[in-house]
Motif scaffolding. Structure first.
Motif, mmCIF file in Angstrom:
data_model
loop_
_atom_site.group_PDB
_atom_site.id
_atom_site.type_symbol
_atom_site.label_atom_id
_atom_site.label_comp_id
_atom_site.label_asym_id
_atom_site.label_seq_id
_atom_site.Cartn_x
_atom_site.Cartn_y
_atom_site.Cartn_z
ATOM 1 N N ARG A 1 0.829 -1.211 0.000
ATOM 2 C CA ARG A 1 0.000 0.000 0.000
ATOM 3 C C ARG A 1 0.866 1.264 0.000
ATOM 4 N N LYS A 2 1.892 1.279 0.822
ATOM 5 C CA LYS A 2 2.734 2.464 0.997
ATOM 6 C C LYS A 2 3.554 2.786 -0.260
ATOM 7 N N HIS A 3 3.972 1.759 -0.997
ATOM 8 C CA HIS A 3 4.860 1.960 -2.139
ATOM 9 C C HIS A 3 4.180 1.693 -3.482
ATOM 10 N N TRP A 4 2.866 1.694 -3.509
ATOM 11 C CA TRP A 4 2.147 1.402 -4.752
ATOM 12 C C TRP A 4 2.329 2.545 -5.748
ATOM 13 N N GLU A 5 2.587 2.209 -7.014
ATOM 14 C CA GLU A 5 2.711 3.175 -8.098
ATOM 15 C C GLU A 5 1.667 2.820 -9.146
ATOM 16 N N ASP A 6 0.653 3.665 -9.276
ATOM 17 C CA ASP A 6 -0.419 3.392 -10.220
ATOM 18 C C ASP A 6 -0.032 3.811 -11.634
ATOM 19 N N GLU A 7 0.666 4.957 -11.743
ATOM 20 C CA GLU A 7 1.114 5.429 -13.057
ATOM 21 C C GLU A 7 2.374 6.271 -12.878
ATOM 22 N N ASP A 8 3.098 6.459 -13.994
ATOM 23 C CA ASP A 8 4.308 7.282 -13.939
ATOM 24 C C ASP A 8 3.970 8.759 -14.174
ATOM 25 N N GLU A 9 5.007 9.609 -14.295
ATOM 26 C CA GLU A 9 4.798 11.052 -14.439
ATOM 27 C C GLU A 9 4.053 11.415 -15.716
ATOM 28 N N GLN A 10 4.180 10.617 -16.768
ATOM 29 C CA GLN A 10 3.508 10.883 -18.044
ATOM 30 C C GLN A 10 2.102 10.285 -18.103
ATOM 31 N N GLY A 11 1.669 9.642 -17.044
ATOM 32 C CA GLY A 11 0.334 9.047 -17.017
ATOM 33 C C GLY A 11 0.275 7.627 -17.549
ATOM 34 N N ASN A 12 1.423 7.036 -17.842
ATOM 35 C CA ASN A 12 1.446 5.639 -18.313
ATOM 36 C C ASN A 12 1.142 4.710 -17.136
ATOM 37 N N PRO A 13 0.325 3.690 -17.374
ATOM 38 C CA PRO A 13 -0.030 2.794 -16.262
ATOM 39 C C PRO A 13 1.158 1.936 -15.820
#
Length: 188
Positions: A135-147
């Motif tokens: 939960r703490k380190h989840w990355e849904d998308e990068d800076e450009q909005g890529n999943p």
């Protein structure tokens, strides 16, 4: 103990008896005739697979009174045909080593002593920490909005004593949880 005489010598027994070539009873001592394999006293035998590598050599595990007494290769196996490598042949030590831990041991952060935990408590602690890190380190998308849909907070290091099926399930589990850092000790 009876005193040995000249007639007890193996070569004399060989020449006097029905074994002139010296390949049978003439050359076996009473001690040799009284020996029997360890497996003769076993309560049972169970087929298993060697835990050390991905080859999957088949083993026959002999047990007596709830304890492993011998492990040997299974001659019916198409993989190993009754052979085991030195590690597989010594795998009886996995079960019977006096160094084997049979309790869950835990050392608190900054602690200096180990303490015993019951299995349910330890499993709950692991699950809570796993979910918190995810939960703490989840990355849904990068800076450009890529999943991305990944976590960098958890990783997996498999061991060489885990068989192929277990490694497959662990890989599937960690992939489903979003982890991308997975490695196996057998490759390192």
């Amino acid at each position: 103990m009876a005193r040995k005489t000249f007639l007890d010598w193996p070569v004399i027994r060989q020449l006097r008896g029905a074994d002139p070539t010296g390949r049978g009873t003439a050359v076996t001592s009473p001690r040799t005739r009284s020996t029997m394999p360890r497996t003769a006293e076993a309560d049972g035998v169970v087929d298993s697979v060697c835990p050390y590598c991905a080859v999957g050599c088949s083993q026959r595990v002999f047990h007596k009174d709830g304890r492993v007494i011998n492990i040997e290769g299974n001659p019916d196996s198409p993989v190993s045909r009754g052979r085991l490598c030195p590690k597989g042949a010594a795998s009886e030590q996995l079960a019977n080593s006096y160094l084997r831990q049979t309790k869950v041991r835990y050392r608190r952060p900054y602690g200096t002593e180990w303490e015993d935990l019951d299995l349910d408590t330890a499993m709950d602690m692991i699950a809570d920490r796993f979910l918190e890190a995810r939960r703490k380190h989840w990355e849904d998308e990068d800076e450009q909005g890529n999943p991305l849909r990944r976590t960098m907070g958890i990783a997996s290091l498999g061991g060489a004593t885990i068989d192929n099926e277990e490694n497959y399930l662990i890989k599937k589990f960690f992939t489903a949880a979003g982890a991308i850092q997975m490695e196996n000790q057998a490759r390192i």
